[in-house]
Design a protein around this motif. Structure first.
Motif, short mmCIF file in Angstrom:
data_model
loop_
_atom_site.label_atom_id
_atom_site.label_comp_id
_atom_site.label_asym_id
_atom_site.label_seq_id
_atom_site.Cartn_x
_atom_site.Cartn_y
_atom_site.Cartn_z
N ASP A 143 0.83 -1.21 0.00
CA ASP A 143 0.00 0.00 0.00
C ASP A 143 0.86 1.26 0.00
O ASP A 143 0.60 2.21 -0.75
CB ASP A 143 -0.93 0.01 1.21
N HIS A 146 2.80 1.61 -3.29
CA HIS A 146 1.90 2.04 -4.37
C HIS A 146 1.61 3.53 -4.27
O HIS A 146 1.58 4.25 -5.29
CB HIS A 146 0.60 1.24 -4.29
N THR A 147 1.42 4.03 -3.06
CA THR A 147 1.20 5.46 -2.85
C THR A 147 2.41 6.26 -3.33
O THR A 147 2.27 7.29 -4.00
CB THR A 147 0.92 5.75 -1.36
N TYR A 148 3.59 5.76 -3.00
CA TYR A 148 4.80 6.42 -3.46
C TYR A 148 4.88 6.44 -4.99
O TYR A 148 5.26 7.45 -5.59
CB TYR A 148 6.05 5.74 -2.89
N HIS A 151 2.71 9.21 -6.49
CA HIS A 151 3.24 10.55 -6.28
C HIS A 151 4.53 10.77 -7.08
O HIS A 151 4.76 11.87 -7.60
CB HIS A 151 3.48 10.79 -4.79
#
Length: 226
Positions: A143, A146-148, A151
């Motif tokens: 998670d 994936h967020t990184y 961005h």
């Protein structure tokens, strides 16, 4: 919150380059993703070739090199196929045999998760997290990584777009300078000056920007050139 603050810091820094921005984001990912020891970004060029855009450790850079050498591997697959790839234990993974053998011989890395970096139709590469123990990455790691990746792709796209805008503005400025020189020297209109510049560029077999830059640097116009 740390990621949001870092992205904001990068976006507010008018002097930051792409390489520096990617380096900061990669180091932050290696720190924040549970289980990660090393991180890197694989960049993919227009022809599908790859190189290590940034890496927090020589193992990450070496894994990129091996994937480039054998044209196979998880980071390369993530970048080209635009999906995430997980390696729980490289010892028992048979998907990329040539890369696997070389990676096991050259590094102690056994766990990898790779996420594509894309914005719209543009694919930039992949974010890669590495760890030496097998089974290092759980659901939380996925998670956060994936967020990184989301961005990083957004920052990459933004910096490239800003670079193209700045380049276009510089180009427009240098063309304007060259036009002004011709207008002053020969008493012609802006349209006529632009036609002369195009003629010079065609004759010299050079881009228009190059011809304009040369004229601007010389600060004078030789009628014989026209």
């Amino acid at each position: 919150m740390r990621l949001a603050a870092l992205v904001r810091e990068i976006q507010e820094d008018d002097t930051i380059g792409l390489s520096t921005a990617l380096g900061k984001l990669t180091s932050s990912a290696a720190h924040d993703v549970p289980g990660a020891q090393y991180a890197g970004i694989t960049a993919v060029d227009e022809n599908g070739g790859i190189h290590a855009a940034t890496a927090t450790h020589r193992y990450s850079a070496l894994l990129d090199y091996l994937q480039q050498r054998y044209d196979q591997g998880p980071c390369l697959e993530a970048a080209r196929q635009r999906h995430s790839v997980s390696v729980t234990d490289l010892v028992g993974d048979s998907r990329w045999p040539n890369f696997r053998a070389a990676a096991l011989d050259a590094t102690p890395v056994r766990s990898m998760i790779c996420f594509d970096l894309s914005a719209g139709s543009q694919s930039f590469g992949a974010l890669n997290l590495h760890a030496e123990p097998p089974h290092s990455f759980g659901a939380e790691a996925f998670d956060i990584a994936h967020t990184y990746s989301i961005h990083i792709a957004a920052v990459w796209n933004s910096l490239l777009r800003m670079g193209r805008i700045q380049s276009a503005l510089r180009s427009r400025d240098i063309i304007g300078q060259a036009e002004g020189m011709l207008m002053h020297r020969f008493g012609i209109s802006a349209d006529e000056a632009f036609v002369l510049l195009e003629r010079l560029a065609t004759s010299a077999k050079l881009p228009l920007d190059d011809i304009c830059t040369r004229l601007a640097l010389r600060r004078e116009v030789d009628p014989g050139d026209l």
